[in-house]
Write a protein that holds these residues in place. Structure first.
Motif: not given
Ligand SMILES: NC(=O)C1=CN([C@@H]2O[C@H](COP(=O)(O)OP(=O)(O)OC[C@H]3O[C@@H](n4cnc5c(N)ncnc54)[C@H](OP(=O)(O)O)[C@@H]3O)[C@@H](O)[C@H]2O)C=CC1
Ligand SMILES: CC(=O)C(=O)O
Ligand SMILES: [Mg+2]
Length: 646
Positions: A502, A395, A393, A247, A546, A442, A476, A249, A427-428, A474, A361
């Motif tokens: 990101n 995750g 998001g 994963r 960040n 999960q 996205v 970014l 919201v996921d 998210s 993360d």
């Molecule tokens: N600014 C910063 O310092 C940081 C930024 N990030 C950024 O955060 C983002 C997510 O990272 P991370 O949490 O590790 O990723 P994960 O894959 O763990 O989580 C992503 C989450 O987003 C959900 N999701 C995906 N698509 C959609 C959508 N269209 N609508 C609603 N929810 C959606 C997923 O849903 P589902 O569970 O249902 O699949 C999941 O719950 C990345 O872009 C990363 O770059 C991460 C760490 C640090």
């Protein structure tokens, strides 16, 4: 300067064999009186080498990297690069046909050694002493002028990836100049070596790959990871950033090409947190990739197979984690980075009790966002407990931040954690996380399954939950639509909106969108940087939420206290320290994070707070505790200014 190097080739300059097969005298090369004695057979990997100057032992370096003579400072963080004693590869005797040899750097080799090369900044004396005459043009210039020249050259590139490649080339050519450039121009160069450009670099890593800058550990290395770690030229490792590239970014599975992330993060450990570059080890675990495009890309550098999972995956990771501890001891910090969430939480839970680990993360992001929220409350008013939080998001980043906010609310109010969590909704991809979904959720989402009717769309969740804070995690882009931002602005005088995903392409909305759609009322921060925005004659400066604000200082604090575990309270301490660095002047400009140009000072404060917490929790092993931890942190920081070679 002398060090034991693992060398693939040997040249004939400078060392002549002596009467004993294991004793060698340096001739010609300075200092002429250094005598090098291999105490055991050089072919024996357990041998050690005694380095003497005029028969006075300087130090004994054992093959496992430890040294037995007191002149080697036992506290490497305070000694900077001083202990990297050094010469160029040199031997004539057959007995030295071994992977381990003493190296003596001078002349042409010195100019090609990134750790010691100074280019045109070698002075006249050094040019004489180090056989550099004729290898450099006559002019001698300062490091400052070199910085100026490099910045001119980098600014000429229009394409960010070209700037990235120029920076990577510099890192490979002249490490100190690279760090001086980065430290002195951090706001300009952070987007080059880090997000967003590092994302594109990972996507194209196979095509732009020149020289390895970290360790690739693939399934091919199974059973040999201990040996593989010993191939890395540096022994005294203090921080490892490791990814499996699943994963990267918000760009998804980039397999082995995720290596750009550990390299980028570790360059920030040095530039922003002052950890010695030689103490940093970037690692990519390659278990395959499910990215079809990469699997079909002729330039892809990783294993061409689909990802290993289950036992095969767990065994490789376990071998890696065990080998790290075996090679570097229990105080080496391991930062998990950009693993997919189906592995990230489990790895953290599994190794959090046996190793000094954290997941950037999940935990680093939580710490930086909490700091931004605490600062934002000074503008918006109220306590954390007075606010309602909605995440897009759920995750690693989303639930990690949510949990730290809940912990902080619970601490501030004595409210049970369960109750505090109810102030936070997520919201996921399937909609709002609610009780009726609990069986299919999960494990990391389950604590967030509140009693609420199901909601599919984000805008409906905003209108239903009426959050004061909206956070995008998210991955996205453009999911905070005009409708969503307007709904937040209709509900709140000053809506807090963080688009954390990101790189820039994945940001939930742009800074311009956030300010425009909220009529300039949003308090906005994003994971990747946005330029200031002018709206109705006013300039708005977006914050950059960040984890780069946190992990360098957190890491330094852990290292300098000799911490053996990462505790949640340390992340809270880091967060508080960061929030405390936001000045009234920053607030007046609408900033909720201090500017990155002050990051080394900020990191010193974060490090001090983390170290203080480590001592308080009994997790620090470095004794006695320094009186002034901020000063100590500053003192420990790597300084990229050139050293003079005598
Ligand atoms: N600014 C910063 O310092 C940081 C930024 N990030 C950024 O955060 C983002 C997510 O990272 P991370 O949490 O590790 O990723 P994960 O894959 O763990 O989580 C992503 C989450 O987003 C959900 N999701 C995906 N698509 C959609 C959508 N269209 N609508 C609603 N929810 C959606 C997923 O849903 P589902 O569970 O249902 O699949 C999941 O719950 C990345 O872009 C990363 O770059 C991460 C760490 C640090
Ligand atoms: C910043 C970071 O760690 C990420 O986007 O994954
Ligand atoms: Mg990350």
């Amino acid at each position: 300067m002398i060090s034991l190097h693992r060398s693939c080739f040997l040249n004939n300059a400078g060392i002549s064999g002596s009467s004993s097969p294991f004793s060698y005298k340096l001739k010609k090369l300075p200092p002429a009186s250094v005598k090098v004695t291999a105490l055991g057979p050089n072919r024996d990997r357990n041998s050690s080498v005694l380095i003497e100057n005029n028969n006075n032992p300087l130090k004994e370096i054992k093959e496992d990297g430890t040294s037995s003579v007191a002149d080697v400072d036992p506290n490497p963080t305070v000694t900077g690069e001083d202990r990297d004693l050094y010469y160029d590869a040199a031997a004539t005797d057959d007995q030295l046909v071994t992977p381990w040899s003493l190296s003596v750097a001078s002349g042409y080799s010195l100019l090609r050694d990134p750790h010691h090369n100074k280019g045109l900044a070698f002075n006249e004396k050094e040019r004489d002493s180090y056989y550099l005459r004729g290898l450099l043009p006559p002019t001698v210039i300062s490091q400052e002028l070199q910085v100026k020249k490099m910045m001119c050259s980098i600014r000429q590139y229009q394409v960010p990836l070209q700037k990235y490649m120029a920076m990577m080339d510099l890192q490979e050519l002249n490490e100190r100049l690279f760090y001086k450039l980065l430290i002195d121009n951090v706001e300009e160069l952070l987007p080059v070596v880090y997000t967003p450009t590092v994302g594109e670099a990972c996507q194209k890593y196979g095509s732009i790959f020149r020289r390895p800058q970290g360790l690739f550990i693939s399934l091919k290395e199974k059973g040999k990871i201990h040996e593989v770690l010993r191939n890395w030229p540096q022994r005294d490792i203090q921080v490892i950033v490791v990814t499996d590239g699943e994963r990267i970014l918000g760009l998804g599975d980039l397999g082995c090409q995720g290596m750009g992330i550990p390299i980028g993060k570790l360059s920030l450990y040095t530039a922003l947190g002052g950890v010695r570059p030689s103490a940093c080890l970037p690692v990519t675990i390659d278990v395959g990739t499910n990215n079809e495009q990469l699997l079909n890309d002729e330039f892809y550098i990783g294993l061409r197979r689909r990802r290993a999972t289950g036992q095969e995956y767990a065994e490789l990771m376990h071998e890696f984690m065990s080998a790290v501890k075996q090679n570097y001891g229990e105080k080496v910090l391991i930062q998990f980075e950009d693993f997919a969430n189906h592995n990230a939480f489990d790895l953290l839970a599994k190794y959090g009790t046996t190793h000094l680990v954290f997941n950037d993360d999940i935990q680093g992001t939580a710490s930086v966002v909490l700091a931004g929220l605490v600062a934002a409350l000074k503008v918006v008013g109220g306590t954390l407990a007075d606010h309602r939080f909605l995440f897009l998001g759920a995750g690693e980043a989303g639930t990690g931040i949510a949990e730290l906010i809940a912990l902080e609310i619970s601490k501030q109010t004595n409210m049970p954690l369960e109750e505090a969590r109810k102030k936070i909704s997520l919201v996921d991809s399937k909609g709002l996380i609610v009780k009726s979904r609990i069986d299919s959720l999960q494990h990391f989402k389950k604590p967030w399954a509140h009693d609420h009717e199901p909601i599919k769309k984000l805008v409906d969740a905003v209108n239903g939950i009426k959050p004061t804070v909206l956070i995008g995690t998210s991955g996205v882009g453009r999911t905070f639509t005009k409708e969503v931002v307007e709904a937040m602005a209709a509900l709140n005088e000053k809506p807090i909106i963080f688009s954390l995903s990101n790189p820039t392409s994945q940001s939930e909305c742009t800074a311009e969108e956030a300010y425009t759609w909220s009529q300039g009322r949003a308090i906005f921060a994003s994971g990747s940087p946005f330029d200031p925005v002018e709206y109705k004659g006013r300039v708005f400066v977006p914050g950059q939420a960040n984890n780069a604000y946190i992990f360098p200082g957190l890491g330094l604090g852990l290292i300098m206290s000799g911490a053996i575990r990462v505790h949640d309270d340390m992340l809270l301490a880091a967060s508080e320290a960061l929030a405390a660095q936001v000045t009234q002047e920053n607030f007046d400009k609408g900033l909720i994070y201090p500017p990155f140009r002050n990051i080394r000072k900020i990191s010193a404060h974060i490090a001090a707070s983390v170290a203080a917490k480590a001592y308080e929790l009994g997790l620090a092993t470095r004794q006695p505790q320094p009186k002034d931890l901020v000063k100590y942190a500053e003192h420990c920081m790597y300084n990229p200014a050139y050293q003079s070679y005598r």
